[in-house]
Every structure is written in structure tokens, then in C-alpha cells.
Design an enzyme around this catalytic site. Structure first.
Site: not given
Ligand code: DNO
Length: 399
Positions: A233, A271, A298, A351-352, A369
């Protein structure tokens, strides 16, 4: 793309039924109750899988197996820590999960100053305020020599900001920065945080990169043997924090990582929100360049602000052209399918998400989340994927 959803386990206020209602079919999860880098017992991993499958879902991605600090600083205990990491890797592979996300960020995982930034819509977003951050770093934490890491203008802005922040606001910023967002590996108080930073004060990017490469050379062959795809990531945000090194922020960083252990098992979590918080990262071009090594996506968007701050935008708004990114992913899926690759379907998760509607005011929501914000994000992304698929990739199956 395979539509997945991050689920924090049975303590997550968002249930597996909610996940299905949102239309996701796969789960991204980790053993968050064993998050100190010790090896995950097989029985616990199998239990998590059974819970997910009993709900009619599949466990597609592990996010994350935590990488202990000893590995990041090349401490005497690093080989033992790597052995625990590969034990966890073997346990999840035995349970059939073949995509594993991890990160190599020093001390702090993802970092925001504000978890409830009011949007004009009346919803709330996560935000990184560059001036609040500098004010905290220089004048509250009083990190030695912190001023040297900022321009004189930024130091002056930070000083002026500090003067108008209330003690409560400062306490909130501190809690957000050092006491842990969801899934961070370590939570600190101020003295412990200052102590932890010392491990990295004189570490260069190249030294940290050397420690990542050592790790990759150790775990890469195990991943090859198990048929597991590792997916690093990026740094979130993708620039130095608290004077520490950063090595997963730019295309040049990624090239060095992929070359260091040149196997499909050494891949990326792409991401868009993390890479997208740098104006010099061209995201569709990055997806095209690294496509065959991207094992997990992501998808979210950020809006950069003139002072270096950013907030999390709607999934289709913000600085990243999400249609172009999805187009690049679908083109890669088509290419993999044509080449007969079994892993042609790339898992993505919304994501989020903004804090919206009935989620506002609930007390156990994990910041970023929430159910409704992510459900909305996934719905929008799904619409784009469906439209692109129908017009440009008609022979590519949807799932
Ligand atoms: C946040 C996430 C991070 C991710 C880690 C992966 O929302 O994208 O916490 O899970 O960095 O190791």
C-alpha cells in the site's frame, strides 16, 4: 473488477448483511485483534474465513499483515519478525486467501488531522490540514529541529494557527495524528510518540528502502511458493511526515520496489486516494505502467487545496479522473483474460466514504468506514464500470 468491502470483523458496526446490501461480493479483512505483528494462529484465520463464508461472501484480500517496526529499522529482531510475518502469510494462504496487502510506513499508518470536516452538502469528510499538522509538529510535539523541515512562511502560518486553536482542538488533532485511526498498528501518547520517531530521525529514504528490499527478498520466495500476491500500500499521505523517510509515494519509488524482487508475487495495492494526494502523480498513467503488478485497488478521490491540505472528495470528484483510472483497470483485465491469466479479475474496494445521513451521530463508526458513504461510493463506481464495460469491453465478463 471484483467488488469488495473492508470489514473489521465482528466488532465492525457495519455487518456482513450490510455489505451484501451494498452489492459487494468479497471481503477485505485482517485479524485486527492480533495486530502487533505476531503470527496469526491458523485456527483464528480459519474462523474468520468461516464467518465470512457463512454470510455467503468470500474472503478475497487480507489487509493487512502488519510489518513490525524491527523490520523497518533493521533491528536485531528483524529476522524473527519476518518469520512471524511469513507464518501469518502461510496461515492465510492455507485458508485460501491469495492477495495480501501490507504497508511500509514508518511509525504512523494513514494520517489525517480532521475526521469530521463539514462539507457544503452537510455530510462530513476526512481531511489533512497541512497547517494544523505543522503547528502540531513544531509547537505542540516540539519535535527537535522540526522547523527545518518547513519553509519560513509555513512556520509563520503554523504559529498563527496555533494561536487560534483551542486546547480541545489541539487535543483532537493530536488524537487523530498519534493515537490511531482504524487499523493503525500502534497507538501512542506524546512521550511514546516522540520516542518512536527517534528510530527514524537520521534514516534516509535509501536506508528505509534498503530495509524494505531486505524484507521483500525474504518474503518474496515464500509468496511465490504459496502462490500469494503481495500488494504494498502506498504512503498516505505520499510525502514525508515528522521528518521521516517515505518510499512508496511516486512512480519512481514503485519502479524500484518492483525491480528489487522481480516476480508477479511482488505487487501493488493501487490506492488512488493516496497516490492522488500528489499533484505530480498521473494516476491513469501509473495504472497503465504498473498494470500487470497491481493486485488490488482502493478507489477514492481527494481534492488538493492551495496550501497543501487535502480532503476526501466524492468518489467521482476530486483531482483524479476516476473514469480514466477505471478504463485503465478494465483494459488490464481484458489483457489478462486474453492472456489466459487466472487472476484477471482485480479486486477493488470503495475506499473511505463521507459520513452521511443515518450514520451521522452513531458512536461506533470507524472514521472513513461508514456504511452509507461507502455504499454511495461503490454504487457510483459500479455505474462507471458497467458503462465502460458495455461500451468498450463488451466481451469482458462483469465478474
Ligand atoms: C486506511 C487504509 C490503511 C491501509 C494500510 C494498508 O484507510 O487504507 O490503513 O489499510 O495502510 O496496510
Amino acid at each position: 473488477m471484483r467488488q469488495t468491502w473492508r470489514w473489521f470483523g465482528e466488532n465492525d458496526p457495519v455487518t456482513l448483511d450490510h455489505v451484501k446490501q451494498a452489492g459487494a461480493v468479497g471481503i477485505v479483512s485482517a485479524l485486527h485483534h492480533i495486530y502487533d505483528g505476531s503470527a496469526w494462529p491458523q485456527a483464528e484465520v480459519d474462523r474468520r474465513r468461516a464467518v465470512i463464508e457463512a454470510a455467503g461472501l468470500t474472503w478475497d484480500v487480507v489487509e493487512s499483515i502488519p510489518v513490525r517496526n524491527e523490520i523497518k529499522i533493521a533491528d536485531a529482531g528483524r529476522d524473527r519478525a519476518i518469520a512471524s510475518w511469513t507464518d501469518s502469510l502461510r496461515a492465510v494462504a492455507r485458508a485460501g486467501v491469495k492477495t495480501v496487502c501490507y504497508n511500509f510506513m514508518p511509525v504512523v499508518d494513514w494520517t489525517r488531522t480532521d475526521l469530521r470536516w463539514p462539507l457544503p452538502t452537510t455530510g462530513f469528510a476526512l481531511r489533512f490540514d497541512a497547517i494544523d499538522f505543522a503547528a502540531y509538529d513544531i509547537f505542540v510535539l516540539e519535535r527537535p529541529d522540526a522547523e527545518a523541515d518547513y519553509t519560513p512562511e509555513r512556520v509563520a502560518e503554523a504559529k498563527a494557527r496555533l494561536a487560534i486553536l483551542t486546547p480541545e482542538q489541539i487535543a483532537t488533532i493530536e488524537r487523530n495524528l498519534i493515537a490511531g485511526l482504524p487499523a493503525t498498528e500502534r497507538k501512542f501518547d506524546r512521550p511514546a510518540f516522540k520516542q518512536a520517531l527517534l528510530d527514524f530521525t537520521s534514516m534516509s529514504d535509501d536506508e528505509l528502502r534498503g530495509n524494505l528490499l531486505y524484507f521483500l527478498k525474504a518474503v518474496g520466495p515464500v509468496a511465490d511458493e504459496l502462490g500469494v500476491r503481495l500488494a504494498i500500500h502506498p504512503d498516505d499521505p505520499p510525502f514525508s511526515l515528522f521528518g521521516m523517510p517515505r518510499i512508496v509515494s511516486t512512480p519512481s519509488d514503485v519502479r524500484q520496489i518492483l525491480r528489487a524482487y522481480d516476480s508477479p508475487s511482488n505487487g501493488l495495492t493501487f490506492c488512488t486516494g493516496s497516490y492522488g494526494a500528489r499533484a505530480d502523480n498521473d494516476l491513469p498513467a501509473m495504472v497503465r505502467e504498473f498494470a500487470d503488478r497491481i493486485h488490488f485497488a482502493h478507489l477514492r478521490n481527494v481534492t488538493m487545496q492551495p496550501d497543501g491540505s487535502f480532503y476526501e472528495a466524492e468518489h467521482l470528484e476530486g483531482g483524479t479522473d476516476m473514469v480514466a483510472v477505471l478504463d485503465a483497470f478494465l483494459a488490464e483485465q481484458q489483457r489478462r483474460k486474453d492472456a489466459g491469466r487466472e487472476d484477471w479479475l482485480i479486486p477493488m474496494r470503495p475506499d473511505h466514504g463521507h459520513l452521511l445521513a443515518d450514520d451521522i451521530g452513531k458512536d461506533r463508526i470507524n472514521p472513513g468506514y461508514s456504511l452509507i458513504g461507502r455504499l454511495k461510493g461503490l454504487a457510483e463506481l459500479r455505474g462507471i464500470m458497467r458503462a465502460l464495460g458495455a461500451t468498450k469491453y463488451p466481451d469482458l465478463p462483469l465478474h
